[in-house]
Motif scaffolding. Structure first.
Motif, PDB file in Angstrom:
ATOM      1  N   MET A 150      31.853  43.899  37.768  1.00 10.19           N
ATOM      2  CA  MET A 150      33.568  43.733  37.476  1.00 10.19           C
ATOM      3  C   MET A 150      33.987  43.552  36.464  1.00 10.19           C
ATOM      4  O   MET A 150      32.870  42.048  36.023  1.00 10.19           O
ATOM      5  CB  MET A 150      33.307  43.127  39.127  1.00 10.19           C
ATOM      6  N   ASN A 151      35.315  43.090  36.529  1.00  9.65           N
ATOM      7  CA  ASN A 151      35.444  42.647  35.595  1.00  9.65           C
ATOM      8  C   ASN A 151      37.196  41.694  36.374  1.00  9.65           C
ATOM      9  O   ASN A 151      37.846  42.438  36.555  1.00  9.65           O
ATOM     10  CB  ASN A 151      36.192  43.363  34.450  1.00  9.65           C
ATOM     11  N   LEU A 152      36.984  40.383  36.006  1.00  9.50           N
ATOM     12  CA  LEU A 152      38.163  39.203  36.003  1.00  9.50           C
ATOM     13  C   LEU A 152      38.724  39.121  34.853  1.00  9.50           C
ATOM     14  O   LEU A 152      38.348  38.933  33.877  1.00  9.50           O
ATOM     15  CB  LEU A 152      37.080  38.452  36.867  1.00  9.50           C
ATOM     16  N   THR A 153      39.830  39.271  34.897  1.00  9.76           N
ATOM     17  CA  THR A 153      41.193  38.783  33.929  1.00  9.76           C
ATOM     18  C   THR A 153      42.125  37.611  34.840  1.00  9.76           C
ATOM     19  O   THR A 153      42.699  38.153  35.712  1.00  9.76           O
ATOM     20  CB  THR A 153      41.736  40.194  33.267  1.00  9.76           C
ATOM     21  N   ILE A 154      42.427  36.888  34.291  1.00  7.05           N
ATOM     22  CA  ILE A 154      43.426  36.107  34.146  1.00  7.05           C
ATOM     23  C   ILE A 154      43.955  36.155  32.770  1.00  7.05           C
ATOM     24  O   ILE A 154      44.082  35.796  31.756  1.00  7.05           O
ATOM     25  CB  ILE A 154      42.963  34.822  34.492  1.00  7.05           C
ATOM     26  N   THR A 237      48.839  35.351  35.688  1.00  6.08           N
ATOM     27  CA  THR A 237      48.462  36.888  36.891  1.00  6.08           C
ATOM     28  C   THR A 237      46.731  36.532  36.759  1.00  6.08           C
ATOM     29  O   THR A 237      46.452  36.436  36.333  1.00  6.08           O
ATOM     30  CB  THR A 237      48.581  38.303  35.796  1.00  6.08           C
ATOM     31  N   ILE A 238      46.445  37.807  37.982  1.00  2.41           N
ATOM     32  CA  ILE A 238      45.096  37.628  38.322  1.00  2.41           C
ATOM     33  C   ILE A 238      44.307  39.138  38.335  1.00  2.41           C
ATOM     34  O   ILE A 238      45.560  39.966  39.115  1.00  2.41           O
ATOM     35  CB  ILE A 238      44.281  36.783  39.063  1.00  2.41           C
ATOM     36  N   SER A 239      43.674  39.164  37.467  1.00  2.11           N
ATOM     37  CA  SER A 239      43.470  40.936  38.806  1.00  2.11           C
ATOM     38  C   SER A 239      41.713  41.226  37.925  1.00  2.11           C
ATOM     39  O   SER A 239      40.863  40.492  37.768  1.00  2.11           O
ATOM     40  CB  SER A 239      43.992  42.413  37.258  1.00  2.11           C
ATOM     41  N   LEU A 240      41.458  41.946  39.236  1.00  2.34           N
ATOM     42  CA  LEU A 240      39.671  42.734  39.324  1.00  2.34           C
ATOM     43  C   LEU A 240      39.865  43.981  38.942  1.00  2.34           C
ATOM     44  O   LEU A 240      40.633  44.534  39.955  1.00  2.34           O
ATOM     45  CB  LEU A 240      39.576  42.071  40.816  1.00  2.34           C
ATOM     46  N   GLN A 241      38.770  44.267  38.463  1.00  4.04           N
ATOM     47  CA  GLN A 241      38.992  45.989  37.786  1.00  4.04           C
ATOM     48  C   GLN A 241      37.204  46.455  38.285  1.00  4.04           C
ATOM     49  O   GLN A 241      36.231  45.468  37.630  1.00  4.04           O
ATOM     50  CB  GLN A 241      39.271  46.024  36.640  1.00  4.04           C
ATOM     51  N   SER A 242      36.625  47.121  39.231  1.00  2.65           N
ATOM     52  CA  SER A 242      35.746  47.868  38.826  1.00  2.65           C
ATOM     53  C   SER A 242      35.384  48.669  37.474  1.00  2.65           C
ATOM     54  O   SER A 242      36.240  49.446  37.754  1.00  2.65           O
ATOM     55  CB  SER A 242      36.079  48.363  40.253  1.00  2.65           C
ATOM     56  N   LEU A 243      33.957  48.061  37.225  1.00  2.00           N
ATOM     57  CA  LEU A 243      33.628  48.209  35.589  1.00  2.00           C
ATOM     58  C   LEU A 243      32.716  49.900  36.604  1.00  2.00           C
ATOM     59  O   LEU A 243      32.288  50.009  36.990  1.00  2.00           O
ATOM     60  CB  LEU A 243      32.523  47.332  35.169  1.00  2.00           C
TER      61      LEU A 243
END
Length: 243
Positions: A150-154, A237-243
């Motif tokens: 997963m990728n976490l982006t703040i 903001t915070i986001s979580l994306q499946s890779l």
């Protein structure tokens, strides 16, 4: 002129909830679990420029650890963070001395399981949808990512935006848009031998307005908590994306 006695409070903090301490107050949590790392979030809420120093008591054989929270007006400061492990102690207390004057701090506990009492905080699941979700002050996100990458982006347009990620026995402090001076001295304090081990508390910096971190889910819980001020969090903001 007759002096006015300050009424000290002994506060049951077993839920790790958001509370306010004034001079003479002590909050005690007796519910720490072995193998878990806990973050003590401390905000100076006195709305004046005077620093506040809390004492964190975690051991009968070791002296309390002082943590100084810089003064700020309009409740505009970011959090000071203290980390303690349930492997070292089941009980932790946070105190403001009786001679602390008009000092006032807000505190709560963060971990994969704390606070169990989320009153005063916003507690949301973080979906792996790649969407940017608001990351405001008093916000806690949680997720149980599957066994894949997963990728976490703040993101934040504010200089030196702080947040914290918790695993069971680890924490990462994310610093977005870092200043050339780096974190203030004493802003992150490790308490006890386990929390002070290499790798228990990491600090991850970026010099741009976002920070990304690839993580691999394993069916356990992850938690992310804002550690900045209200106005500094308005664009975060915070986001979580499946890779």
């Amino acid at each position: 002129m007759e002096s006015v006695a300050i009424s000290a409070a002994q506060i049951n903090w077993n839920g790790g909830q958001r509370i306010t301490l004034t001079a003479g107050d002590t909050a005690t949590c007796t519910a720490l679990s072995p193998g878990q790392l806990y973050g003590i979030f401390i905000y100076n809420s006195a709305q004046n420029d005077n620093n506040s120093t809390v004492s964190v008591n975690w051991s009968n054989s070791q002296p309390p650890v002082p943590i100084t929270v810089p003064g700020t007006t309009a409740n505009a400061g970011l959090a000071s963070l203290g980390f303690v492990s349930g492997t070292d102690t089941q009980t932790v207390s946070v105190s403001l001395s009786s001679n602390a004057g008009k000092s006032q701090v807000e505190i709560w506990l963060g971990s994969v399981s704390m606070p169990t009492n989320t009153s005063g905080l916003s507690n949301y699941p973080l979906p792996a949808d790649g969407e940017q979700h608001p990351f405001n002050k008093y916000t806690r996100y949680y997720a149980v990512p599957p066994s894949k990458w997963m990728n976490l982006t703040i993101t934040s347009t504010i200089t030196q935006f702080l947040s914290c990620q918790f695993r069971e026995a680890q924490a990462t402090v994310f610093v977005v848009n870092e200043t050339s001076n780096g974190l203030l001295s004493g802003q992150v304090t490790t308490i006890g031998p386990t929390a002070s081990e290499v790798g228990a508390v990491k600090i991850s910096y970026s010099q741009i307005q976002s920070i990304s971190n690839n993580l691999q889910g394993d069916g356990t819980q992850w938690v992310w908590m804002d550690a900045d001020s209200q106005q500094n969090s308005q664009s975060a903001t915070i986001s979580l994306q499946s890779l």
